[in-house]
Design an enzyme around this catalytic site. Structure first.
Site, PDB file in Angstrom:
ATOM      1  N   ASN A   9       0.745  -1.050   0.043  1.00  0.00           N
ATOM      2  CA  ASN A   9       0.010  -0.231   0.025  1.00  0.00           C
ATOM      3  C   ASN A   9       0.934   1.278   0.210  1.00  0.00           C
ATOM      4  O   ASN A   9       2.006   1.509   0.952  1.00  0.00           O
ATOM      5  CB  ASN A   9      -0.811  -0.052   1.496  1.00  0.00           C
ATOM      6  CG  ASN A   9      -1.647   1.098   1.760  1.00  0.00           C
ATOM      7  OD1 ASN A   9      -1.657   1.978   0.601  1.00  0.00           O
ATOM      8  ND2 ASN A   9      -1.811   1.272   2.955  1.00  0.00           N
ATOM      9  N   LYS A  11       0.245   4.128   0.456  1.00  0.00           N
ATOM     10  CA  LYS A  11      -0.742   5.206   1.344  1.00  0.00           C
ATOM     11  C   LYS A  11      -0.448   6.756   0.562  1.00  0.00           C
ATOM     12  O   LYS A  11      -0.818   6.569  -0.743  1.00  0.00           O
ATOM     13  CB  LYS A  11       0.213   5.319   2.514  1.00  0.00           C
ATOM     14  CG  LYS A  11       0.227   3.937   3.422  1.00  0.00           C
ATOM     15  CD  LYS A  11       0.826   4.075   4.787  1.00  0.00           C
ATOM     16  CE  LYS A  11       0.876   2.725   5.013  1.00  0.00           C
ATOM     17  NZ  LYS A  11       1.012   2.391   6.589  1.00  0.00           N
ATOM     18  N   HIS A  97      -8.372  -0.400   6.185  1.00  0.00           N
ATOM     19  CA  HIS A  97      -7.014  -0.353   6.523  1.00  0.00           C
ATOM     20  C   HIS A  97      -6.864   0.424   7.963  1.00  0.00           C
ATOM     21  O   HIS A  97      -7.819   1.438   8.266  1.00  0.00           O
ATOM     22  CB  HIS A  97      -6.188   0.605   5.362  1.00  0.00           C
ATOM     23  CG  HIS A  97      -4.653   0.432   5.886  1.00  0.00           C
ATOM     24  ND1 HIS A  97      -4.266   1.533   6.744  1.00  0.00           N
ATOM     25  CD2 HIS A  97      -3.407  -0.094   5.492  1.00  0.00           C
ATOM     26  CE1 HIS A  97      -2.742   1.329   6.798  1.00  0.00           C
ATOM     27  NE2 HIS A  97      -2.247   0.331   6.140  1.00  0.00           N
ATOM     28  N   GLU A  99      -5.357   2.985   9.002  1.00  0.00           N
ATOM     29  CA  GLU A  99      -5.460   4.392   9.101  1.00  0.00           C
ATOM     30  C   GLU A  99      -6.973   5.089   8.680  1.00  0.00           C
ATOM     31  O   GLU A  99      -7.301   5.882   8.899  1.00  0.00           O
ATOM     32  CB  GLU A  99      -4.322   4.666   7.898  1.00  0.00           C
ATOM     33  CG  GLU A  99      -3.161   4.568   8.781  1.00  0.00           C
ATOM     34  CD  GLU A  99      -1.826   4.223   7.618  1.00  0.00           C
ATOM     35  OE1 GLU A  99      -1.931   4.849   6.563  1.00  0.00           O
ATOM     36  OE2 GLU A  99      -0.826   3.861   8.021  1.00  0.00           O
ATOM     37  N   GLU A 169      -3.162  -6.797  10.431  1.00  0.00           N
ATOM     38  CA  GLU A 169      -2.254  -5.667  10.597  1.00  0.00           C
ATOM     39  C   GLU A 169      -2.452  -5.125  11.755  1.00  0.00           C
ATOM     40  O   GLU A 169      -3.215  -4.204  12.143  1.00  0.00           O
ATOM     41  CB  GLU A 169      -2.410  -4.712   9.563  1.00  0.00           C
ATOM     42  CG  GLU A 169      -2.275  -5.142   8.184  1.00  0.00           C
ATOM     43  CD  GLU A 169      -1.942  -3.964   7.215  1.00  0.00           C
ATOM     44  OE1 GLU A 169      -0.827  -4.194   6.597  1.00  0.00           O
ATOM     45  OE2 GLU A 169      -2.676  -3.012   6.994  1.00  0.00           O
ATOM     46  N   GLY A 175       3.675   1.348  10.757  1.00  0.00           N
ATOM     47  CA  GLY A 175       4.477   2.762  10.413  1.00  0.00           C
ATOM     48  C   GLY A 175       5.595   2.917  11.201  1.00  0.00           C
ATOM     49  O   GLY A 175       6.317   2.146  12.038  1.00  0.00           O
ATOM     50  N   SER A 215       5.113  -3.459   9.620  1.00  0.00           N
ATOM     51  CA  SER A 215       6.548  -3.226   9.696  1.00  0.00           C
ATOM     52  C   SER A 215       7.078  -4.542   9.066  1.00  0.00           C
ATOM     53  O   SER A 215       8.311  -4.923   9.919  1.00  0.00           O
ATOM     54  CB  SER A 215       6.997  -3.017  11.082  1.00  0.00           C
ATOM     55  OG  SER A 215       6.755  -1.889  11.643  1.00  0.00           O
TER      56      SER A 215
HETATM   57  P1  PGA Z   1       4.425  -0.643   7.261  1.00  0.00           P
HETATM   58  O1  PGA Z   1       2.746  -0.443   6.869  1.00  0.00           O
HETATM   59  O2  PGA Z   1       4.956  -2.027   6.542  1.00  0.00           O
HETATM   60  O3  PGA Z   1       5.155   0.631   6.722  1.00  0.00           O
HETATM   61  O4  PGA Z   1       4.408  -0.566   8.609  1.00  0.00           O
HETATM   62  C1  PGA Z   1       2.156  -1.365   6.631  1.00  0.00           C
HETATM   63  C2  PGA Z   1       0.573  -0.955   6.202  1.00  0.00           C
HETATM   64  O5  PGA Z   1       0.052  -0.038   6.759  1.00  0.00           O
HETATM   65  O6  PGA Z   1      -0.045  -1.816   5.641  1.00  0.00           O
END
Ligand code: PGA
Length: 262
Positions: A9, A11, A97, A99, A169, A175, A215
């Protein structure tokens, strides 16, 4: 051997131009990998989707949207409908997601409306679920995941299941400030997810791919992908340079293949 899923993703990163050159580079670097062995998907920003779809062969890299309204059209200022995404030639959409849930306040019942709309329109639908740090501390991760699945997938007909993917997740793992879940913890939660999917859909639930995200990086990718209940890696930051993502995919595939031979 099972098919492995790798995706990212993007973002609210990468301009149209940056997205297209990233995708072109990722395509060049990964085109030799058989798509019988992996599914590779990238989820850019809305504004980059049209150009991305024009430049990329989606039999190699599936393109998806980061969100979608449940309605086909209407008084929904700022939203994007399933019909608009289809018009761009997309077949994949991500729903729920972390977020979207935690920054923009989306609820499980809204995710359910979106999942139903996406599946009705024939999209491969990637539903993201995950518990917060506080919920983990309260030791209610299993309950939270089960609730997110039971509400998010309420009223989904069995005939649509082949288009459903789940990504686990945990919110605390995502993040720059996130701590990746250990492979053991991720496996434990994936098992709970698979059990819940079987409870909801019977044997057909067993075939729904479940990906881990949060991550994922070159140091943990191989351990995660070799867990029996993890079918793929949904990677953010560690995938945003094509050469790094290529390496992560190749390393993860090699670990998985080596494990299967033993
Ligand atoms: P990240 O993001 O690998 O940067 O932690 C994961 C995600 O939000 O899908």
């Amino acid at each position: 051997m099972k098919k492995l899923y790798f995706g990212s993703n993007l973002k609210m990163y990468k301009t149209i131009q940056e997205t297209v050159s990233y995708l072109q580079s990722l395509y060049e670097k990964t085109k030799d990998i058989s798509r019988d062995d992996i599914d590779l998907f990238i989820i850019p920003s809305y504004t980059a989707l049209e150009s991305a779809a024009k430049h990329i062969d989606q039999s190699y890299i599936k393109l998806g949207a980061q969100n979608m309204c449940w309605a086909d059209e209407g008084q929904f200022t700022g939203e994007i409908s399933p019909i608009m995404l289809k018009e761009l030639g997309l077949n994949l959409v991500m729903i729920g997601h972390s977020e979207r849930r935690h920054v923009f306040g989306e609820t499980d019942s809204e995710e359910n409306q979106k999942v139903k709309a996406a599946l009705n329109h024939g999209f491969t639908t990637l539903l993201c679920i995950g518990e917060t740090a506080q919920e983990k501390d309260y030791n209610i991760s299993a309950e939270v995941l089960r609730m997110q699945l039971k509400i998010g997938l309420h009223d989904i007909p069995l005939s649509h299941l082949s288009n459903l993917w789940i990504s686990y997740e945990p919110v605390w793992s995502i993040g720059v400030n996130g701590t990746p879940a250990s492979a053991g913890y991720a496996e434990k939660m994936h098992k709970i997810i698979k059990e819940c999917l079987t409870e909801l859909f019977g044997d057909a639930g067993k075939d729904i791919p479940t990906l881990y995200g949060g991550s994922v990086n070159p140091d943990n990718a191989c351990q995660l992908i070799t867990q029996p209940s993890i079918d793929g890696l949904f990677t953010g930051r560690a995938a945003w340079q094509a050469d790094k993502f290529e390496q992560l995919i190749r390393d993860a595939m090699a670990s998985y293949e080596a494990q299967q031979k033993n």
